[in-house]
Each structure stands twice: as structure tokens, then as C-alpha cells.
Enzyme design. Structure first.
Site, PDB file in Angstrom:
ATOM      1  CG  ASP A  71      -2.133  -0.898   1.036  1.00  0.00           C
ATOM      2  OD1 ASP A  71      -2.320  -1.431  -0.068  1.00  0.00           O
ATOM      3  OD2 ASP A  71      -2.891  -1.081   2.014  1.00  0.00           O
ATOM      4  CE1 TYR A 187      -1.301   7.902  14.878  1.00  0.00           C
ATOM      5  CE2 TYR A 187      -0.563   9.728  13.503  1.00  0.00           C
ATOM      6  CZ  TYR A 187      -0.654   9.116  14.739  1.00  0.00           C
ATOM      7  OH  TYR A 187      -0.079   9.711  15.836  1.00  0.00           O
ATOM      8  CG  ASN A 188      -9.244   8.066  11.169  1.00  0.00           C
ATOM      9  OD1 ASN A 188      -9.574   9.083  11.764  1.00  0.00           O
ATOM     10  ND2 ASN A 188     -10.113   7.126  10.833  1.00  0.00           N
ATOM     11  CD  GLN A 242       4.397   7.703   1.090  1.00  0.00           C
ATOM     12  OE1 GLN A 242       4.139   8.553   0.238  1.00  0.00           O
ATOM     13  NE2 GLN A 242       4.171   6.414   0.900  1.00  0.00           N
TER      14      GLN A 242
END
Length: 284
Positions: A71, A187-188, A242
Site C-alpha cells: 500500500d 493512523y486514523n 512519507q
């Protein structure tokens, strides 16, 4: 996009993975078998010792962008190719991803379906953010999320948030995640945010370890824009995990859903809920 127009695909490999060399040659052989030309991106090509094409030129010359890795590889390719409006699909080399849902063993069957027009194109929202950096306006795109957080672990951060120029909330804690539906399972989700169906036109604000338990995640319609600023603190802006930028105290970042969408190619039978159940072990 008509299937008969797919004559050329551009390929991006997961960085620092020279072991994917054999996979690439297998991929190339499969596409060529069905009359589709394959060109590798220059950095990926250098990694496995073959000549490639510079990324922007590749996006302009190919009909579809293919990523081989996971991903993270797909997210990076989506962000870099967004201005070119080229559809993307991902092949996973490892475990099933939320985005890269085809493995090498399934590739030939998928390419066979692709040339027949038997596939789906999902249109997904992407975040667009603008801010000042070195007196220049910078615009960046995030497919998963934009995180505003503290640059030092020793301090909490105040983040004032406005929705359509009207005061909305002041977050006090470790930071805030602004997430697309695609990024809602990243992350959410770890921070207690909601899972959003990936084709919806919304985004979520999720506080990270808030100082007050009354600070809860909020889902906003995609037509809204938000402004976030830190009057007292410097802030670290992290894009899709990133890239990083810094905001000085008093500076603002403006975030909204981009007018264009990202086009992801999937198998016709791809089911998001099946992926959720497998990845999150729902129903076990």
C-alpha cells in the site's frame, strides 16, 4: 476509460527491494502476452539493473500505472502521479493490502479480464493542502492523511481549527489527523477515528491523545475546507507518513478535498468489506 485503449502500462516497484526483479520480468511477460507494452520507472529500473523512464514522462505516456510492493508504494505513486490523472492499480508483494489487492499469482487472470473491459474504476477522494514555506505557497496532496503534531515529545500542542473560515475547535494534545476515507483504516483508526467507506466524499478530524476526553473525532462533508494553525507552537506536518514540513508559530495550513479524484483499478469482484474483515479480523 475504454479497455481497448490500454496499450501501455508504467510500473513502479517498492523502493529498496531488488528482490522484485524476477517479479517484474514475470509481470512484463504477462502484459506483453496480452498485447500491452510495459515500461518501468527509472528509479525502479536502476534498482534492478535495467533502463527505465523518468516518472513524469512515464505518467504522460502510459494508460495505467501499476505498482508492485504494498500500500505504501501505491500511495506514493498516487501522490506523485495525481496531476497526470492516470489510473493506478496495485499488486502486493507480501500481505494483502487495503489498496493493493492483487498478487502475482492472480495477475494473469486479472490482465485477461482487463483487456476484456471486465474491471472497476473506483474514484477516491484525496486531500489538497496549501501553506507557506520559505515565502512560497506550497501545495501538497495526501491520499491517506495529513497529520499536525508536536515537533517535540516533551510538549503538547494547541491547534486552532476553522471550518469554512468559522471558528470550530481548539485541539490540545499530541496533534490532529485529517483523514480521507481511504486513510480511515490507517493512523486514523489507530487513534480511535471512524472507518469511512472509501468512495464517500467526506473527511475526518481525529485528535491524537487529546488532553480533554470531550475532544472526539468528527466527520465533515467534502465540500467544507478547514484551516489549522498553531498560535503558540511550531508544528510538524506529516503527509501520508512519507513527507514532512514544519509550520512556525502563527502559520496556517488550509486543507480540503481536491476537486479531482484518484482513479483506482480493481477486479470486478473486489469487495471492500471482505478486505476489512480479513485485515481487521472482523467476525472471528
Amino acid at each position: 476509460m475504454q479497455a481497448e485503449k490500454i496499450k501501455k502500462v508504467g510500473v513502479v516497484l517498492r523502493p529498496s527491494s531488488p528482490e522484485l526483479k524476477q517479479n517484474y520480468f514475470e509481470l512484463e511477460k504477462i502484459f506483453n502476452k496480452y498485447g500491452i507494452e510495459t515500461t518501468i520507472e527509472s528509479i525502479s529500473g536502476a534498482m534492478i539493473g535495467i533502463m527505465g523512464m523518468e516518472f513524469d514522462n512515464l505518467c504522460q505516456s502510459c494508460d495505467v500505472l501499476v505498482t508492485l510492493g504494498g500500500d505504501g508504494t501505491l500511495i506514493s505513486a498516487v501522490r506523485r502521479s495525481f496531476k497526470h490523472d492516470v489510473p493506478v492499480f496495485g499488486i502486493y508483494a507480501g500481505n494483502l493490502g487495503f489498496l493493493a489487492d492483487i498478487n502475482m499469482g492472480e495477475l494473469e487472470a486479472f490482465v485477461k479480464s482487463l483487456v476484456k473491459g471486465e474491471y472497476r474504476v473506483d474514484e477516491r477522494a484525496i486531500l489538497e493542502a496549501t501553506f507557506q514555506e520559505n515565502e512560497n505557497e506550497v501545495t501538497i496532496y495526501a491520499f491517506n492523511d495529513i497529520v499536525l503534531t508536536r515537533p517535540s515529545v516533551s510538549n503538547m500542542i494547541h491547534i486552532e481549527t476553522l471550518v469554512d473560515s468559522k471558528a470550530f475547535n481548539t485541539y490540545y494534545g499530541d496533534g490532529v489527523i485529517v483523514s480521507t476515507p481511504t486513510g480511515s483504516t490507517a493512523y486514523n483508526l489507530s487513534a480511535g477515528g471512524p472507518v469511512l467507506f472509501p468512495l464517500t466524499n467526506v473527511f475526518a478530524l481525529t485528535p491524537i491523545c487529546p488532553h480533554s476526553l470531550t475532544q472526539r473525532p468528527v466527520v465533515l462533508p467534502g465540500k467544507f475546507s478547514i484551516e489549522m494553525k498553531t498560535p503558540q507552537d511550531r508544528a510538524l506536518v506529516i503527509i501520508d507518513g512519507q513527507d514532512k514540513h514544519e509550520l512556525e508559530a502563527g502559520e496556517s495550513i488550509h486543507i480540503q478535498l481536491a476537486r479531482k479524484t484518484v482513479k483506482l483499478i480493481h477486479r470486478e469482484e473486489f469487495n471492500y468489506f471482505d478486505v476489512l474483515k480479513e485485515k481487521l479480523n472482523w467476525g472471528d
